[in-house]
Design a protein around this motif. Structure first.
Motif, short mmCIF file in Angstrom:
data_model
loop_
_atom_site.label_atom_id
_atom_site.label_comp_id
_atom_site.label_asym_id
_atom_site.label_seq_id
_atom_site.Cartn_x
_atom_site.Cartn_y
_atom_site.Cartn_z
N MET A 1 42.54 41.64 26.25
CA MET A 1 42.57 41.15 27.62
C MET A 1 43.20 42.21 28.54
N LYS A 2 42.58 42.41 29.69
CA LYS A 2 43.10 43.40 30.63
C LYS A 2 44.40 42.93 31.26
N SER A 3 45.25 43.89 31.61
CA SER A 3 46.48 43.55 32.30
C SER A 3 46.15 43.14 33.73
N THR A 4 47.14 42.54 34.40
CA THR A 4 46.93 42.11 35.78
C THR A 4 46.60 43.29 36.68
N LEU A 5 47.29 44.40 36.50
CA LEU A 5 47.02 45.58 37.34
C LEU A 5 45.61 46.12 37.09
N ASP A 6 45.14 46.05 35.85
CA ASP A 6 43.76 46.47 35.55
C ASP A 6 42.76 45.55 36.24
N GLN A 7 43.06 44.26 36.23
CA GLN A 7 42.18 43.30 36.92
C GLN A 7 42.20 43.53 38.43
N ILE A 8 43.37 43.86 38.95
CA ILE A 8 43.47 44.18 40.38
C ILE A 8 42.62 45.40 40.71
N GLU A 9 42.64 46.38 39.82
CA GLU A 9 41.83 47.59 40.03
C GLU A 9 40.34 47.24 40.03
N LYS A 192 51.60 44.65 47.19
CA LYS A 192 50.44 45.54 47.37
C LYS A 192 49.17 44.91 46.80
N SER A 193 49.28 44.26 45.65
CA SER A 193 48.12 43.64 45.02
C SER A 193 47.61 42.45 45.84
N SER A 194 48.53 41.71 46.44
CA SER A 194 48.13 40.60 47.29
C SER A 194 47.32 41.09 48.50
N LEU A 195 47.76 42.20 49.07
CA LEU A 195 47.01 42.79 50.20
C LEU A 195 45.60 43.16 49.78
N ILE A 196 45.44 43.68 48.56
CA ILE A 196 44.12 44.06 48.05
C ILE A 196 43.24 42.83 47.87
N ILE A 197 43.79 41.80 47.23
CA ILE A 197 43.00 40.59 46.95
C ILE A 197 42.56 39.91 48.24
N VAL A 198 43.49 39.73 49.17
CA VAL A 198 43.15 39.09 50.44
C VAL A 198 42.16 39.94 51.22
N GLY A 199 42.36 41.25 51.20
CA GLY A 199 41.49 42.15 51.93
C GLY A 199 40.06 42.17 51.45
N LYS A 200 39.84 41.80 50.18
CA LYS A 200 38.48 41.80 49.64
C LYS A 200 37.67 40.59 50.07
N SER A 201 38.32 39.51 50.43
CA SER A 201 37.60 38.31 50.89
C SER A 201 38.47 37.56 51.89
N PRO A 202 38.77 38.19 53.03
CA PRO A 202 39.73 37.62 53.98
C PRO A 202 39.33 36.28 54.57
N LEU A 203 38.03 36.09 54.86
CA LEU A 203 37.61 34.85 55.50
C LEU A 203 37.79 33.66 54.57
N LEU A 204 37.34 33.80 53.32
CA LEU A 204 37.46 32.70 52.36
C LEU A 204 38.93 32.39 52.07
N ILE A 205 39.73 33.42 51.87
CA ILE A 205 41.15 33.21 51.58
C ILE A 205 41.84 32.60 52.80
N PHE A 206 41.44 33.01 53.99
CA PHE A 206 42.02 32.44 55.20
C PHE A 206 41.71 30.94 55.30
N LEU A 207 40.48 30.57 54.96
CA LEU A 207 40.10 29.14 54.98
C LEU A 207 40.95 28.34 53.99
N LEU A 208 41.17 28.91 52.81
CA LEU A 208 42.00 28.23 51.82
C LEU A 208 43.47 28.21 52.27
N PHE A 209 43.92 29.30 52.88
CA PHE A 209 45.29 29.39 53.40
C PHE A 209 45.53 28.32 54.46
N VAL A 210 44.59 28.19 55.38
CA VAL A 210 44.71 27.18 56.45
C VAL A 210 44.60 25.77 55.87
N THR A 211 43.69 25.59 54.90
CA THR A 211 43.55 24.28 54.26
C THR A 211 44.85 23.87 53.58
N GLY A 212 45.48 24.82 52.89
CA GLY A 212 46.76 24.53 52.25
C GLY A 212 47.82 24.14 53.26
#
Length: 264
Positions: A1-9, A192-212
């Protein structure tokens, strides 16, 4: 199984795909399992913290702290630069101390998702090594940055802009806490990893962020005390979103491994 940083990459290179509907349902089903218990915990600890804060305030300022005039004077008092700095530092440190407590609700969500038993002690899971240091450091950095920016902007009378920037900092660090507690990352890598994840799909994550957020405060509209039982909905949304993404990455890794084995 890949590490979290590998998955982030991998996410950084290829992005990811999750479905809003299925993630919301995942979060809601998880929330139903923890709502009552977490609400009772929040109620009890809110009363305890409020009593401690009030007790300290009365001890330091006297009973006058309970009067309306005293509160108005505090609000109208103009702080010096040193006092503003100390205030920001104190508020940020307090927020950092509470970070592991908030992360405990993610642990509760994880236990509920896996049908494992949880209790009051579950909330304090991350007040121990190696989690506490990373969560405290991460929360302190974010709180200092957010509060400092807000204070500077609000000093020019632009209160709304300061609040907006604080919200966006929270949005782009949406995954920072679960990356520490589930991904085993240190504070800086988690941010830093959170910035990468959000940056890859900002609209969808924003919808979930607002929903939460909306789901968390909806308790205010029925009966104000109801927010005690709805505020944890945001934890369930964060948990469901995180594992919707990283479960997908793990499945990709398994498929890739099978493909490589077949080639060999």
């Amino acid at each position: 199984m890949k590490s979290t940083l590998d998955q982030i990459e991998d996410i950084k290179k290829n992005g990811y795909t999750i479905d809003f509907g299925s993630t919301f349902n995942y979060a809601f089903e998880n929330y139903k399992k923890i709502a009552l218990y977490s609400g009772l915990i929040i109620l009890v600890f809110s009363v305890i913290i409020a009593a401690l804060v009030m007790g300290l305030a009365v001890t330091y300022y006297g009973v006058q702290v309970l009067t309306k005039d005293f509160i108005q004077n505090i609000e109208n008092q103009k702080l010096s630069y040193l006092e503003q700095f100390l205030s920001i530092a104190a508020i940020s440190a307090f927020a950092a101390l509470l970070a592991p407590f908030g992360a405990g609700f993610l642990k509760m969500a994880d236990c509920a998702d896996k049908d494992e038993e949880f209790n009051v002690s579950t909330i304090f899971t991350y007040y121990k090594a190696p989690y506490f240091a990373q969560l405290f450091t991460m929360a302190l950095i974010l709180a200092l940055v957010s509060n400092a920016i807000s204070a500077v902007i609000e000093s020019f009378g632009i209160i709304l802009l300061g609040n907006t920037i604080s919200i966006f900092i929270s949005f782009f660090t949406f995954f920072a806490v679960p990356l520490v507690v589930f991904g085993k990352l240190n504070a800086i890598d988690a941010i830093k990893s959170s910035l990468i994840i959000v940056g890859k799909s900002p609209l969808l994550i924003f919808l979930l962020f607002v929903t939460g957020f909306i789901g968390s405060v909806i308790g205010l509209f029925g009966c104000c005390i109801g927010i005690i039982f709805t505020v944890v909905f945001n934890s369930s949304v964060t948990y469901a979103t995180y594992f919707s993404i990283f479960t997908e990455e793990e499945e990709k890794d398994v498929i890739d491994s099978i493909g490589q084995s077949d080639l060999e």
